[in-house]
Design an enzyme around this catalytic site. Structure first.
Site: not given
Ligand code: CO
Length: 149
Positions: A46, A51, A88-89, A130-131, A134
């Site tokens: 994702g 991000q 998480c990236l 999660h996304e 953000h």
């Protein structure tokens, strides 16, 4: 194909609230392709627009062959509970166990502005929550203490 730079914690852009998308033009369509390419490049499942430094309410997911974009998402009908170790990236090298709803409904628009609704559960429900966090400036490290790995 464009690989975008992924912003890393503690960059303050990750703490901002993202804005609604109001224009569905060629630029946003290209941006969504770039999000998919960037997610794939870094083996993510994702990726949300903040991000990559873009404060708009957009994210993409790609999990077990299911690829989907969500613009201006709204979550509803949340039920159940599950906990998974999430990465998480934007926060490399850690995982955090996070409690999430097990099932939910997501209403959103695609890159052409068309509204759709999806019922999701299990892993996809966790990825979407999660996304979606953000877009509100919320990170997994706000949820629980990280564990190495
Ligand atoms: Co993340």
């Amino acid at each position: 194909m464009t690989i975008l730079d992924v912003v890393q914690h503690p960059n303050p852009v990750l703490r901002e609230k993202a804005a609604e998308v109001t224009t569905f033009d060629k630029k946003i369509q290209t941006f969504i392709e770039d999000l998919y390419d960037t997610m794939a490049q870094y083996n993510g499942i994702g990726l949300a627009a903040p991000q990559v430094g873009v404060l708009q309410r957009i994210f993409v997911i790609g999990y077990e062959g299911v690829y989907h974009e969500f613009i201006n998402p709204v979550l509803s009908n949340m039920s159940g509970q599950q906990s998974m170790n999430e990465g998480c990236l934007s926060i490399p090298g850690i995982q955090v166990p996070v409690d999430r709803y097990e099932k939910l409904t997501i209403k959103a628009q695609n890159r052409h502005g068309k509204t759709f609704t999806l019922d999701v559960d299990a892993m996809v429900a966790t990825i979407i929550q999660h996304e979606n966090d953000h877009l509100e400036g919320v990170l997994i490290i706000d949820k629980n203490l990280p564990i190495e790995g």
